[in-house]
Design a protein around this motif. Sequence first.
Motif, PDB file in Angstrom:
ATOM      1  N   VAL A  35      49.219   3.494  -3.745  1.00  0.00           N
ATOM      2  CA  VAL A  35      49.122   2.824  -2.449  1.00  0.00           C
ATOM      3  C   VAL A  35      50.013   3.518  -1.429  1.00  0.00           C
ATOM      4  N   HIS A  40      48.503  -0.501   0.854  1.00  0.00           N
ATOM      5  CA  HIS A  40      47.055  -0.320   0.942  1.00  0.00           C
ATOM      6  C   HIS A  40      46.588   0.706  -0.078  1.00  0.00           C
ATOM      7  N   ARG A  63      51.427  -2.267  -5.128  1.00  0.00           N
ATOM      8  CA  ARG A  63      51.709  -2.973  -3.864  1.00  0.00           C
ATOM      9  C   ARG A  63      53.110  -3.561  -3.865  1.00  0.00           C
TER      10      ARG A  63
END
Length: 135
Positions: A35, A40, A63
Amino acid sequence: MKTKSVLEFADVKAIAAAAEAEALKNNWAVSIAIVDDGGHLLWFQRLDGAAPISSHIAPGKARTAAVGRRETKVYEDMINGGRVSFLSAPDLNAMLEGGVPIVKDGQCLGAVGVSGVKSSEDAQIAKAGIAALGL
């Protein structure tokens, strides 16, 4: 205004390839997620034989490491040490070892999350991936 490094697609592919190589070298069936600094998803792969649940856990670990700016093992240790109220922390939904932030010059660029084997082995795979960048 400060200037900050960011992950480019070539970086993401290098991390993924090195993480996959570490997993395959050890015959570990895992899911690997990468991410950006906001959590994201940039990359996801589930190796043959990895448990379906790992496809949910790996991105969660990534995350959590990215937005928390620390290894997810820190959270796991905190909770195991008795601070169970931390389970209510918002947006940190995978507080298990195996999420490792990608840090350059003191700045978090993102994170790698791995799930499928022992948590310490998940972290080993994530760190092998990050090492491909020379960090």
